[in-house]
Design an enzyme around this catalytic site. Structure first.
Site, short mmCIF file in Angstrom:
data_model
loop_
_atom_site.label_atom_id
_atom_site.label_comp_id
_atom_site.label_asym_id
_atom_site.label_seq_id
_atom_site.Cartn_x
_atom_site.Cartn_y
_atom_site.Cartn_z
N SER A 257 0.18 -1.39 -0.35
CA SER A 257 -0.16 0.15 -0.19
C SER A 257 1.06 0.97 0.04
O SER A 257 1.76 0.91 0.25
CB SER A 257 -0.80 -0.06 1.22
N LYS A 258 0.44 1.97 -0.24
CA LYS A 258 1.22 3.29 -0.68
C LYS A 258 1.16 3.71 1.34
O LYS A 258 2.04 4.98 0.82
CB LYS A 258 0.14 4.75 -1.05
N ARG A 259 1.09 3.66 2.01
CA ARG A 259 1.28 3.44 3.40
C ARG A 259 2.74 2.76 4.09
O ARG A 259 3.27 3.64 4.96
CB ARG A 259 0.49 3.17 4.97
N CYS A 260 3.14 2.63 3.08
CA CYS A 260 4.26 1.51 3.66
C CYS A 260 5.68 2.53 3.00
O CYS A 260 6.50 2.51 3.98
CB CYS A 260 4.49 0.45 3.14
#
Length: 485
Positions: A257-260
């Site tokens: 995900s983009k959050r990583c």
């Protein structure tokens, strides 16, 4: 056989996700391995998600990764426009949707949001989420009723008319034959109420009109593929070869995900990874070469890539492996190129007048990403605090007590030494060792500790002294003697 033609069709919605980059790379490799054409098409039909500047990111990423397209918005090969909003403005999608309506393969739907909210039959979509299945209410409208509603100017969408009985079989190169019950196929929207086509419909129309022979995409679209097939069959068009790529997960086996923090190409560049290493790494996220090899140039990938060797199982984004691979690329880099890349990182850490080129050469084989440089050389700027137990080295037979004696003995020798080049210092200390009957390691370990305060350094004692210069070296050794006393 017709010429192989593939396409990469990103949406301009922000930074390029690693999964999108892999799709672009695989589509490029499929085409180039067969001397085919690679097209770039911009899918901007979802106007709500459009992001200003995202188109520039797409062009820049394609250029930096070396994925040069043969046709695209800036290279018309006769199949333009290559931007879907421009194709929509020409009425291409509505024209083809109306052809399906005439054939009974699609229908106008005038249902309001309120009515749709009352539906309860749910099926899975391509993202694995549940969606409400439409109940074919408007498929029952007569031609006259449809014309009356259109004349009134009622808002409408155009839906695909899928059968309720029987099965549809879809063939994928990687996953083989997939058969679904037609009762599970939702009558997906082809033309939205704003006149724009949906992603699914525009894809089919554009892929056909642009002569795409092989479609590369993520396996989250497997479940919707039978609906694509039904569209091709409804038009009487040849179905392209479909190549669905496995999911990319993080180390915990969850979808990347983009959050990583490292899910996009630009994230990785900002973290000091080389573009060539990123491309090499991404190629191996789901594909295995025939030979036992991991380091590939883009040209070598073109020659080696066989899409039939793409795996079904999810690919894990292994940051340890990417760092190792990046380090291998930096080791193989010529000194001048590496120096230019390393210089900003060296200057950010070292504010003194030093031989930056020597520093770059020292760290070149020791780092994995460029920001690692600071941690290897920060002691050159300022001496860190350290524990005197660092002088203990069993192999060198050193400890704080005998290191104190050694430093006291060598201090006047180094004070008398005028030439502070690496070679001259090494000769000086070897001569000192012979006189005192000390082994070289016994001398070098305490000195290196005294001038660096670190367990690991990018260079040996004399290399570090040469960088620091006579004044700083003497100062640090004197402070080390005080510390050991």
């Amino acid at each position: 056989m017709s010429k192989v033609r593939t396409r990469f069709a990103p949406s301009p919605t922000g930074r390029m996700h690693v999964g999108n980059l892999r799709t672009a790379l695989y589509a490029y490799l499929v085409a180039k391995h067969e001397d085919g054409d690679f097209l770039l098409r911009i899918e901007d039909t979802d106007q709500e998600r459009y992001m200003e500047g995202a188109l520039d990111i797409i062009y820049r990423t394609m250029k930096e990764t070396g994925l040069v397209h043969d046709e695209g918005p800036d290279k018309d090969g006769g199949c333009g426009p290559y931007i879907q909003s421009e194709r929509q403005a020409k009425g291409i999608y509505l024209e083809y949707a109306k052809q399906l309506v005439e054939k009974g393969e699609a229908y106008y739907c005038f249902c309001t949001k309120e009515r749709l909210a009352t539906l309860s039959n749910k099926v899975g979509d391509e993202e694995g989420k549940e969606i409400v299945q439409y109940d074919k209410h408007c498929a029952k409208l007569t031609k006259e009723e449809v014309e009356v509603n259109l004349a009134k100017g009622l808002p409408y969408v155009i839906r695909q008319n899928n059968p309720m009985e029987g099965t549809t079989t879809f063939k994928d190169i990687i996953y083989g034959d997939i058969t679904v019950d037609n009762s599970e196929l939702d009558d997906m929207i082809l033309i939205k109420s704003d006149g724009y086509p949906t992603y699914n419909f525009a894809n089919v129309v554009d892929d056909h009109l642009m002569g795409i022979t092989h479609v590369v995409r993520g396996n989250e679209y497997l479940s919707s593929s039978p609906k694509y097939n039904r569209l091709y069959e409804a038009f009487g068009w040849e179905v392209p070869e479909y190549i669905h790529c496995p999911l990319i997960t993080d180390e915990t086996h969850k979808k990347l995900s983009k959050r990583c923090g490292h899910s996009s190409f630009e994230d990785l560049l900002e973290q000091g990874f080389l573009k060539e290493a990123i491309v090499n790494f991404v190629a191996l996220l789901g594909w295995s070469p025939e030979e036992d090899k991991e380091i590939f140039t883009l040209e070598e990938l073109v020659g080696a890539f066989d899409y039939r060797r793409i795996n079904k199982s999810p690919a894990v984004f292994d940051m340890v492996k990417l760092k190792w691979m990046n380090g291998e690329y930096m080791k193989a880099m010529d000194s001048d190129t590496f120096y230019q890349m390393a210089l900003p990182y060296i200057k950010e850490t070292i504010k003194k007048d030093m031989d930056f080129r020597t520093i770059a050469e020292m760290v070149k084989t020791r780092i994995e990403v460029l920001p690692d440089i600071a941690g290897h050389i920060d002691f050159l700027q300022e001496m860190p605090e350290y524990d005197v137990e660092m002088y203990t080295h069993k192999k060198m037979k050193t400890n704080p007590e005998n290191s104190l004696v050694l430093l006291q003995e060598v201090l006047p020798v180094l004070e008398a030494q005028e030439d502070y080049s690496n070679d001259a210092l090494f000769e000086c200390l070897v001569a000192f060792g012979k006189e005192k009957e000390y082994k070289t390691g016994y001398i070098m370990w305490p000195i290196r500790t005294a001038v660096s305060g670190k367990q690991m350094t990018p260079g040996g004692a004399t290399e570090l002294m040469a960088l620091l210069g006579k004044e700083e070296t003497i100062s640090r050794i004197k402070k080390a003697i005080e510390k050991l006393q």
